[in-house]
Enzyme design. Structure first.
Site, short mmCIF file in Angstrom:
data_model
loop_
_atom_site.label_atom_id
_atom_site.label_comp_id
_atom_site.label_asym_id
_atom_site.label_seq_id
_atom_site.Cartn_x
_atom_site.Cartn_y
_atom_site.Cartn_z
N GLU A 95 0.78 -1.24 0.00
CA GLU A 95 0.00 0.00 0.00
C GLU A 95 0.81 1.29 0.00
O GLU A 95 0.76 2.07 0.98
CB GLU A 95 -0.97 -0.01 1.18
CG GLU A 95 -2.00 -1.12 1.08
CD GLU A 95 -3.02 -1.13 2.20
OE1 GLU A 95 -2.89 -0.31 3.14
OE2 GLU A 95 -3.96 -1.95 2.15
N GLU B 113 -5.63 -7.58 -1.24
CA GLU B 113 -6.41 -7.45 -0.01
C GLU B 113 -7.81 -6.98 -0.35
O GLU B 113 -7.99 -6.06 -1.15
CB GLU B 113 -5.78 -6.45 0.97
CG GLU B 113 -4.47 -6.86 1.58
CD GLU B 113 -3.96 -5.82 2.58
OE1 GLU B 113 -4.78 -4.99 3.05
OE2 GLU B 113 -2.75 -5.84 2.88
#
Length: 524
Positions: free
Chosen positions: A180, A304
């Site tokens: 991320e 995710e």
């Protein structure tokens, strides 16, 4: 059926109609094996090595081999295994009860050696491993691939060390380069300090030089992409820049792009309140990342997604159901966040006892798992049991609460619960695990009244202990007095519903157990 491949003997994988073999590569929008047969990666995230415990979580209650067997028994074929650079340089682990079964094998091991054993057992059980550089230190996810006391060289050197260490470990299939990127992270700007695309090329090519068999998995950024069409994205979810600024690897057929996607339970983004929700989601997904697969630029693996709610009324439940349908319709691989129940904002596939499966959540994900075992699970060793006892699988009569879609069942080796009450709320505490240097305690707060409760707080006294990990609450100490503030989703408890929360701690003396447990509440 075998092929002689770069660094290792062929690894046979169970396929839909014919055997398929590692290593993996890509063809257009597909991940394929050495024969060109499409492979779907459908797995879970099992986190913990990247935290201060420096070991996969839940091992204070479970045998790590049993945990892996349960993952496989549910139909998953892949584990995304997070780590931190700091943890792999450390020499000790915490939060493991070494008296439980095979966990004795972990005693005295470094975090890296624990990773070795988990990966080796995963191979024996027929599970693939995708390594994930989740953090640099053990405390937080950095916005860039350097910082928090670590350099870009530290980050790349850790990756090349792992690529070399596992190049003969057949089931380790690739590297998710950085979890991320966000904040200052950009894509296509040409700024060496912030352009994640350029950093991914540097790291990816360094890995491939050491281990040409691995897939290189590249996440997106949050913003800072020239010409991006959507105003905002999730952290790591913005892959709009691939269209004009694709990642350039020395082995192009090893490249996979990986967005992260979440619902309103993680953060109530503006698009969840637009008048055309949920229909607006499909345009977002196609614009943000799926065009890459549509145009056959490269495969998409959703690294995710997850959330507590799977119902048909809440924003999060609607989003999650729509996204599962989207993955199914487009044959997209995924690794669900998370296997762990102690992810504060999403919960997990397991409930707080680390044993019982969240049945409604697993039932939803089963739509994606019907063919997963037949498309890409390693052939397990002949001596591996074909299934777990029925008690380790989701029960058809399991239920979930509207406040928290998780129920609690005590581990047989746990200490008995201690109960306290205040008005309509009761709190039951349970010592889930107690080892030489630490322990874990869970609390279950239940509304036994006839009206909703709100703004409740859990209070208790505790000395001689230092909390190292908590879930579903903010634990704030003032001396020996602790106040626990529940997360927003749990502040209101409906009648006959419950919320589960808890913590693990290091022992500092003999008086470490929580006492004087009580609740402060007000009724709507």
């Amino acid at each position: 059926m075998g092929l002689s491949l770069n660094f290792h003997a062929p690894m046979t994988v169970t396929g839909a109609t014919t055997p398929i073999q590692l290593p993996l590569s890509t063809r257009g929008a597909e991940i394929v094996d050495t024969r060109g047969q499409a492979v779907l990666l459908r797995g879970v995230n099992w986190f913990g090595i990247e935290t201060e415990m420096q070991a996969p979580h839940g091992l204070w209650l479970r045998d790590y081999k049993e945990m892996l067997a349960q993952i496989r028994s549910l139909g998953y074929n892949t584990i995304r295994l997070p780590y931190s650079v700091q943890s792999l340089r450390a020499d000790s682990i915490a939060g493991v009860d070494f008296s439980i079964g095979s966990n004795r094998e972990l005693e005295g091991k470094t975090p890296l050696e624990v990773m070795d054993l988990v990966i080796q057992e995963a191979e024996r059980q027929g599970l693939l491993i995708l390594l994930d550089s989740h953090r640099l230190n053990n405390q937080r996810i950095p916005e860039l691939w350097y910082g928090d006391g670590f350099t870009e060289a530290d980050w790349i050197d850790t990756w090349t060390m792992l690529a070399r260490r596992y190049r003969n470990q057949h089931n380790v299939i690739g590297a998710d380069l950085k979890n991320e990127p966000y904040g200052r992270a950009s894509w296509g700007t040409g700024d060496r300090d912030t352009d994640w695309r350029l950093a991914a090329e540097r790291a990816g090519n360094a890995i491939l030089e050491v281990n040409p068999d691995w897939l290189i998995v590249v996440e997106g950024v949050q913003n800072n992409v020239p010409g991006q069409r959507l105003a905002d994205h999730w952290q790591g979810g913005n892959l709009e820049g691939v269209k004009n600024y694709p990642v350039r690897l020395s082995a192009p057929r090893k490249l996979v792009y990986s967005p992260h996607e979440y619902g309103a339970g993680v953060f109530n983004q503006p698009w969840f309140s637009e008048s055309n929700f949920p229909d607006n989601l499909y345009t977002r997904w196609e614009t943000g990342f799926h065009y890459i697969a549509t145009q056959r630029i490269a495969p998409i693996l959703v690294g995710e997604f997850g959330g507590r709610q799977v119902d048909t009324e809440s924003k999060e439940g609607i989003w999650q159901r729509q996204f599962v349908d989207y993955l199914n319709d487009n044959n997209l691989g995924f690794t669900y966040w998370s296997w762990n129940p102690n992810s504060d904002d999403t919960g997990g596939i397991l409930q707080d006892d680390w044993q019982t499966v969240d049945a409604p959540k697993q039932e939803l994900l089963n739509q994606l798992l019907e063919d997963a075992t037949s498309t890409s699970g390693l052939e397990p060793s002949p001596d591996l049991p074909s299934d777990l006892p029925s008690g380790d699988r989701p029960s058809s009569n399991s239920s979930s609460s509207s406040a928290s879609p998780r129920s609690f069942s005590s581990n047989p080796t746990s200490r008995p619960a201690v109960a306290s009450a205040s008005g309509s709320l009761t709190a039951n505490s349970l010592v889930q695990s107690d080892w030489d240097t630490g322990f874990c305690v869970s609390f279950r707060v239940t509304n036994q009244g006839n009206a909703n409760t709100a703004n409740w707080r859990l209070l208790f006294e505790m000395e001689d202990a230092a909390i190292t990990q908590s879930w579903n609450g903010s634990f704030s100490p003032t001396g020996s007095a602790y106040e626990v503030i529940p997360p927003d989703w749990a502040t209101t408890i409906q009648p006959d519903q419950s919320v589960d929360l808890g913590f693990c701690a290091n022992k500092l003396g003999d008086g470490y157990m929580p006492r004087q447990i009580r609740i402060v509440e007000r009724t709507n």
